[in-house]
Design an enzyme around this catalytic site. Structure first.
Site, PDB file in Angstrom:
ATOM      1  N   GLY A  32       0.997  -0.901   0.137  1.00 17.85           N
ATOM      2  CA  GLY A  32       0.594   0.221   0.185  1.00 17.85           C
ATOM      3  C   GLY A  32       0.996   0.992   0.349  1.00 17.85           C
ATOM      4  O   GLY A  32       2.305   1.428  -0.125  1.00 17.85           O
ATOM      5  N   SER A  33       0.233   2.322  -0.386  1.00 17.02           N
ATOM      6  CA  SER A  33       1.046   3.526  -0.184  1.00 17.02           C
ATOM      7  C   SER A  33       2.327   4.108   1.181  1.00 17.02           C
ATOM      8  O   SER A  33       3.209   4.457   0.876  1.00 17.02           O
ATOM      9  CB  SER A  33       0.058   4.468  -0.731  1.00 17.02           C
ATOM     10  OG  SER A  33      -0.839   5.107   0.188  1.00 17.02           O
ATOM     11  N   GLY A  87       0.878  -1.332   6.761  1.00 13.29           N
ATOM     12  CA  GLY A  87      -0.314   0.293   6.516  1.00 13.29           C
ATOM     13  C   GLY A  87      -1.477  -1.169   6.899  1.00 13.29           C
ATOM     14  O   GLY A  87      -1.167  -2.028   7.747  1.00 13.29           O
ATOM     15  N   ALA A  88      -2.579   0.563   7.382  1.00  8.19           N
ATOM     16  CA  ALA A  88      -3.930  -0.544   7.325  1.00  8.19           C
ATOM     17  C   ALA A  88      -5.128   0.511   7.128  1.00  8.19           C
ATOM     18  O   ALA A  88      -5.104   1.879   6.358  1.00  8.19           O
ATOM     19  CB  ALA A  88      -3.924  -0.621   9.263  1.00  8.19           C
ATOM     20  N   ASP A  89      -6.002  -0.061   6.715  1.00  4.57           N
ATOM     21  CA  ASP A  89      -7.013   0.995   6.448  1.00  4.57           C
ATOM     22  C   ASP A  89      -8.204   1.287   7.331  1.00  4.57           C
ATOM     23  O   ASP A  89      -8.568   2.519   7.634  1.00  4.57           O
ATOM     24  CB  ASP A  89      -8.498  -0.107   5.226  1.00  4.57           C
ATOM     25  CG  ASP A  89      -7.739  -0.535   4.562  1.00  4.57           C
ATOM     26  OD1 ASP A  89      -7.316   0.156   3.739  1.00  4.57           O
ATOM     27  OD2 ASP A  89      -7.353  -1.865   4.370  1.00  4.57           O
ATOM     28  N   LYS A  99      -7.591  -4.364   7.491  1.00  5.70           N
ATOM     29  CA  LYS A  99      -6.426  -4.421   6.096  1.00  5.70           C
ATOM     30  C   LYS A  99      -7.284  -5.301   5.098  1.00  5.70           C
ATOM     31  O   LYS A  99      -8.209  -5.715   4.889  1.00  5.70           O
ATOM     32  CB  LYS A  99      -5.507  -5.414   6.670  1.00  5.70           C
ATOM     33  CG  LYS A  99      -4.803  -4.219   7.651  1.00  5.70           C
ATOM     34  CD  LYS A  99      -3.347  -5.201   7.973  1.00  5.70           C
ATOM     35  CE  LYS A  99      -1.994  -5.029   6.937  1.00  5.70           C
ATOM     36  NZ  LYS A  99      -2.015  -4.453   5.627  1.00  5.70           N
ATOM     37  N   GLU A 108      -0.510 -10.502   3.246  1.00  9.14           N
ATOM     38  CA  GLU A 108      -0.234  -9.376   4.591  1.00  9.14           C
ATOM     39  C   GLU A 108      -0.436 -10.616   5.747  1.00  9.14           C
ATOM     40  O   GLU A 108       0.220 -10.280   6.605  1.00  9.14           O
ATOM     41  CB  GLU A 108      -0.682  -8.872   4.581  1.00  9.14           C
ATOM     42  CG  GLU A 108      -0.547  -7.306   3.425  1.00  9.14           C
ATOM     43  CD  GLU A 108      -1.514  -6.490   3.472  1.00  9.14           C
ATOM     44  OE1 GLU A 108      -1.503  -5.260   3.104  1.00  9.14           O
ATOM     45  OE2 GLU A 108      -2.596  -6.388   3.787  1.00  9.14           O
ATOM     46  N   LYS A 126      -6.838   6.305   9.532  1.00  5.23           N
ATOM     47  CA  LYS A 126      -6.962   5.428   9.892  1.00  5.23           C
ATOM     48  C   LYS A 126      -7.778   4.914  11.303  1.00  5.23           C
ATOM     49  O   LYS A 126      -8.484   4.120  11.812  1.00  5.23           O
ATOM     50  CB  LYS A 126      -5.703   4.364   9.534  1.00  5.23           C
ATOM     51  CG  LYS A 126      -5.512   5.599   7.967  1.00  5.23           C
ATOM     52  CD  LYS A 126      -6.200   4.485   6.979  1.00  5.23           C
ATOM     53  CE  LYS A 126      -5.724   4.884   5.955  1.00  5.23           C
ATOM     54  NZ  LYS A 126      -4.052   3.981   5.511  1.00  5.23           N
TER      55      LYS A 126
HETATM   56  C1  5RP Z   1      -3.817  -3.243   1.324  1.00  2.00           C
HETATM   57  C2  5RP Z   1      -3.563  -2.410   2.800  1.00  2.00           C
HETATM   58  C3  5RP Z   1      -2.913  -1.297   3.182  1.00  2.00           C
HETATM   59  O1  5RP Z   1      -2.393  -1.538   4.195  1.00  2.00           O
HETATM   60  C4  5RP Z   1      -4.188  -0.165   3.326  1.00  2.00           C
HETATM   61  O2  5RP Z   1      -4.838  -0.526   2.241  1.00  2.00           O
HETATM   62  C5  5RP Z   1      -3.636   0.548   3.636  1.00  2.00           C
HETATM   63  O3  5RP Z   1      -3.452   1.239   2.231  1.00  2.00           O
HETATM   64  P1  5RP Z   1      -2.699   3.126   2.376  1.00  2.00           P
HETATM   65  O4  5RP Z   1      -1.182   2.252   2.883  1.00  2.00           O
HETATM   66  O5  5RP Z   1      -2.725   2.912   0.702  1.00  2.00           O
HETATM   67  O6  5RP Z   1      -3.502   3.565   3.005  1.00  2.00           O
HETATM   68  O7  5RP Z   1      -4.494  -3.836   3.652  1.00  2.00           O
HETATM   69  O8  5RP Z   1      -4.123  -4.799   1.377  1.00  2.00           O
END
Ligand code: 5RP
Length: 235
Positions: A32-33, A87-89, A99, A108, A126
């Protein structure tokens, strides 16, 4: 806050996570970013002489780490890792996570679970009181999709968080296919009262490969906000 500001916060959280890395560590690299910022900043340290071995949680992260000249391994060669940074959503106060927004949740979770420690990096957007506002990604096998979705619908309703399921599509308009060749169903649950019990129920459904609830996996979360960085520890 605009996209640029949020990206700066993601990078700030990632920069703090680089401080957790010690020479010789076996690292898990998230996807992810935000995870990309960590990989890039780690790449700078590697170029400056830091020796680490890394296992990537997706083909995309693998490609980035390779481009940056990192020493890469696999979980078959290196089944135990010291630290995973991802990262995480969504991040709940007890560090339960959603995630899989990037579609890499299966690898992951495997990589994080093979690690002595998982550190989450995120901007403060988040942080949530209760998980569920971000649709929960559920990875399923293509065979029997409708039957599997029916089963998921029953389970989420029984768990007190009924919500519509959407088959994820890519930018090309076709169903999104994960690195493992599976599909993703996003469940718009709004509020998950008991993530641990829902996680267990989802894991029992035939056809569900994995889900994006990470409960009891993250040890710490580095959260960056306009006011600075705070590190939350799992209690
Ligand atoms: C990918 C994930 C990412 O960690 C999550 O979507 C967060 O993404 P971002 O850092 O782009 O906000 O779980 O499967």
């Amino acid at each position: 806050m605009n996209t640029n500001d949020i990206d700066n916060l993601k990078r700030a959280a990632a920069a703090r996570a680089v401080d957790f890395v010690e020479p010789g560590m076996r690292l898990g690299l998230g996807t992810g970013s935000t995870a990309n910022h960590f990989v890039e900043l780690l790449g700078d340290r590697v170029r400056a002489g830091l020796a680490v071995t890394a296992v990537a949680s997706s083909e995309a992260t693998q490609a980035l780490a390779q481009k940056l000249g990192m020493t890469l391994s696999t979980l078959d060669e290196t089944p135990q890792l010291d630290l995973t940074v991802d990262g995480a959503d969504e991040v709940a106060p007890d560090l339960a996570l959603i995630k899989g927004g990037g579609g890499a949740l299966l690898r992951e979770k495997i990589v994080a679970s093979a690690s002595a420690r998982m550190v989450v990096i995120a901007d403060d957007s988040k942080l949530v009181d209760v998980l569920g506002r971000f649709p929960l990604p559920i990875e399923v096998v293509p065979f029997g999709l409708k039957a599997t979705c029916g089963h998921i619908e029953r389970v989420v309703a029984e768990a007190g968080c009924p919500g519509p399921l959407h088959l994820r599509h890519g930018r090309d308009g076709h169903p999104f296919v994960t690195d493992g060749g599976h599909l993703i169903v996003d469940a718009a649950l709004e509020r998950i009262p008991d993530p641990l019990s829902l996680a267990a129920r989802l894991a029992e459904i035939p056809g569900v490969v994995e889900h994006g609830l990470f409960v009891g996996i993250a040890a710490s979360a580095i959260i960056a906000s306009a006011a600075g960085i705070k590190v939350l520890q799992h209690k």
